[in-house]
Structures are given as structure tokens and as C-alpha cells.
Design a protein around this motif. Structure first.
Motif, PDB file in Angstrom:
ATOM      1  N   ALA A  58       0.859  -1.180   0.000  1.00  0.00           N
ATOM      2  CA  ALA A  58       0.000   0.000   0.000  1.00  0.00           C
ATOM      3  C   ALA A  58       0.893   1.227   0.000  1.00  0.00           C
ATOM      4  CB  ALA A  58      -0.905   0.007   1.234  1.00  0.00           C
ATOM      5  N   VAL A  59       0.526   2.217  -0.804  1.00  0.00           N
ATOM      6  CA  VAL A  59       1.341   3.422  -0.971  1.00  0.00           C
ATOM      7  C   VAL A  59       0.443   4.637  -0.782  1.00  0.00           C
ATOM      8  CG1 VAL A  59       2.844   4.697  -2.550  1.00  0.00           C
ATOM      9  CG2 VAL A  59       2.789   2.199  -2.648  1.00  0.00           C
ATOM     10  N   TYR A  60       0.820   5.535   0.113  1.00  0.00           N
ATOM     11  CA  TYR A  60       0.013   6.711   0.418  1.00  0.00           C
ATOM     12  C   TYR A  60       0.861   7.952   0.155  1.00  0.00           C
ATOM     13  CZ  TYR A  60      -3.068   9.834   3.034  1.00  0.00           C
ATOM     14  OH  TYR A  60      -3.916  10.846   3.400  1.00  0.00           O
ATOM     15  N   LEU A  84      -4.140   7.039  -2.019  1.00  0.00           N
ATOM     16  CA  LEU A  84      -3.552   5.741  -1.674  1.00  0.00           C
ATOM     17  C   LEU A  84      -3.767   4.786  -2.834  1.00  0.00           C
ATOM     18  CD1 LEU A  84      -3.557   3.635   1.481  1.00  0.00           C
ATOM     19  CD2 LEU A  84      -4.718   2.668  -0.503  1.00  0.00           C
ATOM     20  N   TYR A  85      -2.729   4.039  -3.183  1.00  0.00           N
ATOM     21  CA  TYR A  85      -2.966   2.894  -4.069  1.00  0.00           C
ATOM     22  C   TYR A  85      -2.455   1.630  -3.391  1.00  0.00           C
ATOM     23  CZ  TYR A  85       1.872   3.443  -5.929  1.00  0.00           C
ATOM     24  OH  TYR A  85       3.238   3.559  -6.083  1.00  0.00           O
ATOM     25  N   ALA A  86      -3.180   0.542  -3.618  1.00  0.00           N
ATOM     26  CA  ALA A  86      -2.836  -0.734  -2.999  1.00  0.00           C
ATOM     27  C   ALA A  86      -2.661  -1.761  -4.103  1.00  0.00           C
ATOM     28  CB  ALA A  86      -3.931  -1.166  -2.027  1.00  0.00           C
ATOM     29  N   PRO A 110       7.056  -8.297   5.107  1.00  0.00           N
ATOM     30  CA  PRO A 110       7.976  -7.178   5.321  1.00  0.00           C
ATOM     31  C   PRO A 110       9.294  -7.371   4.581  1.00  0.00           C
ATOM     32  CG  PRO A 110       7.889  -8.608   7.253  1.00  0.00           C
ATOM     33  CD  PRO A 110       6.812  -9.090   6.325  1.00  0.00           C
ATOM     34  N   LEU A 111       9.887  -6.250   4.183  1.00  0.00           N
ATOM     35  CA  LEU A 111      11.227  -6.329   3.608  1.00  0.00           C
ATOM     36  C   LEU A 111      12.241  -6.560   4.723  1.00  0.00           C
ATOM     37  CD1 LEU A 111      11.476  -3.625   0.807  1.00  0.00           C
ATOM     38  CD2 LEU A 111      10.356  -5.842   0.790  1.00  0.00           C
ATOM     39  N   ASN A 112      13.317  -7.254   4.354  1.00  0.00           N
ATOM     40  CA  ASN A 112      14.419  -7.444   5.306  1.00  0.00           C
ATOM     41  C   ASN A 112      15.155  -6.145   5.553  1.00  0.00           C
ATOM     42  OD1 ASN A 112      14.377 -10.331   5.826  1.00  0.00           O
ATOM     43  ND2 ASN A 112      14.767 -10.499   3.636  1.00  0.00           N
TER      44      ASN A 112
HETATM   45  C1  9YT Z   1       6.396   4.057  -4.294  1.00  0.00           C
HETATM   46  C2  9YT Z   1       6.949   2.699  -4.131  1.00  0.00           C
HETATM   47  O1  9YT Z   1       6.510   1.736  -4.693  1.00  0.00           O
HETATM   48  N1  9YT Z   1       7.932   2.588  -3.284  1.00  0.00           N
HETATM   49  C3  9YT Z   1       8.519   1.324  -3.053  1.00  0.00           C
HETATM   50  C4  9YT Z   1       9.242   1.302  -1.790  1.00  0.00           C
HETATM   51  C5  9YT Z   1      10.539   1.934  -1.863  1.00  0.00           C
HETATM   52  N2  9YT Z   1      11.027   2.056  -3.185  1.00  0.00           N
HETATM   53  C6  9YT Z   1      11.417   1.085  -1.023  1.00  0.00           C
HETATM   54  O2  9YT Z   1      11.539   1.348   0.164  1.00  0.00           O
HETATM   55  O3  9YT Z   1      11.949   0.129  -1.582  1.00  0.00           O
END
Ligand code: 9YT
Length: 133
Positions: A58-60, A84-86, A110-112
């Protein structure tokens, strides 16, 4: 409880930069929340192709103006503060901005922390044809 401030992230391994954006990744997998939480700046005058194959996001938008194209439908959306887009269907998409954008992004899983481009499934537009089939 976790309390964290943006400036504490600056200059650490949780501040990640790529060609078109830089991101403060405020919450990561190691925080155990089940999502990651990012404050991301998209640079002015850029066009970014993204395809998060393994995540929903999700992006706000909180600053700037831009345009989002859903490449699965061809539909174009205006992005401005309060939008917001999801990405609930792993959609390939393109984000364009002249002004630059500031976006709050939430990823599940979640990202590492250190993912950029290929590892994350976000590719610059020029690589789209080659890498995104
Ligand atoms: C707008 C978008 O998709 N952002 C992605 C997250 C960002 N680039 C990141 O933290 O990797």
C-alpha cells in the motif's frame, strides 16, 4: 513498543537509495510487525517501472504530484497528497513524476531491509521487457 524517528534512520543501513528513489525503511522484518513501513522519496523527473511479485504493497502519497499506470489494465491515475494505491494483485505498474513524490509505503511480507531493484522486483523501465515476463 517501538518508537522511532525519521532522522534516526538517516545514514544507517535502513536508508536505501536507488536511481529513482530513496527510502527510509522505518519498520522492517526484524521488528516483528508482519509488515514493513517506509517513507520514500521518488525523485523529480523520473519514471519507474515496478513489479512486486512477492509482496502486496500500500502506498500513500503525502507530498508531490504524479501519475500511476496499472500495466495490467492500462488505466492511469493521478497521484497527489491524500491518494492511496494498494497493489493487491501484484500488478506491474509505472510511476511518473515531474515534481517528485513523498510516499508512505507498507509491504507485506515485510522487507528485510536492503532489497533494491531485482531482489525486490522493482526494475527501471528500460529493463522491463527483458526482466518482467
Ligand atoms: C512508491 C513505491 O513503490 N515505493 C517502493 C518502496 C521503496 N522504493 C522502497 O523502500 O523500496
Amino acid at each position: 513498543m517501538i518508537v522511532r524517528k525519521l532522522e534516526e534512520i538517516t545514514g544507517t543501513d535502513s536508508e536505501i537509495s536507488a536511481e529513482n528513489w530513496s527510502s527510509h525503511r522505518i519498520l522492517l522484518k526484524k521488528d516483528g510487525m508482519g509488515f514493513s513501513f517506509h517513507d520514500t522519496k521518488i525523485f523529480p523527473g523520473t519514471e519507474t517501472f515496478m513489479w512486486y511479485r512477492h509482496h502486496v504493497e500500500a502506498v500513500y502519497c503525502i507530498e508531490g504530484k504524479g501519475e500511476l499506470v496499472d500495466l495490467t489494465t492500462g488505466e492511469t491515475y493521478t497521484i497527489e497528497p491524500g491518494t492511496l494505491y494498494a497493489l493487491n494483485g501484484n500488478e506491474k505498474h509505472v510511476l511518473r513524476t515531474q515534481t517528485g513524490l513523498r510516499m508512505i509505503c507498507v509491504f507485506n511480507p515485510p522487507l528485510n531491509g536492503n532489497e533494491v531493484h531485482n531482489e525486490e522486483g522493482a526494475y527501471p523501465l528500460e529493463d522491463a521487457t527483458e526482466k518482467s515476463q
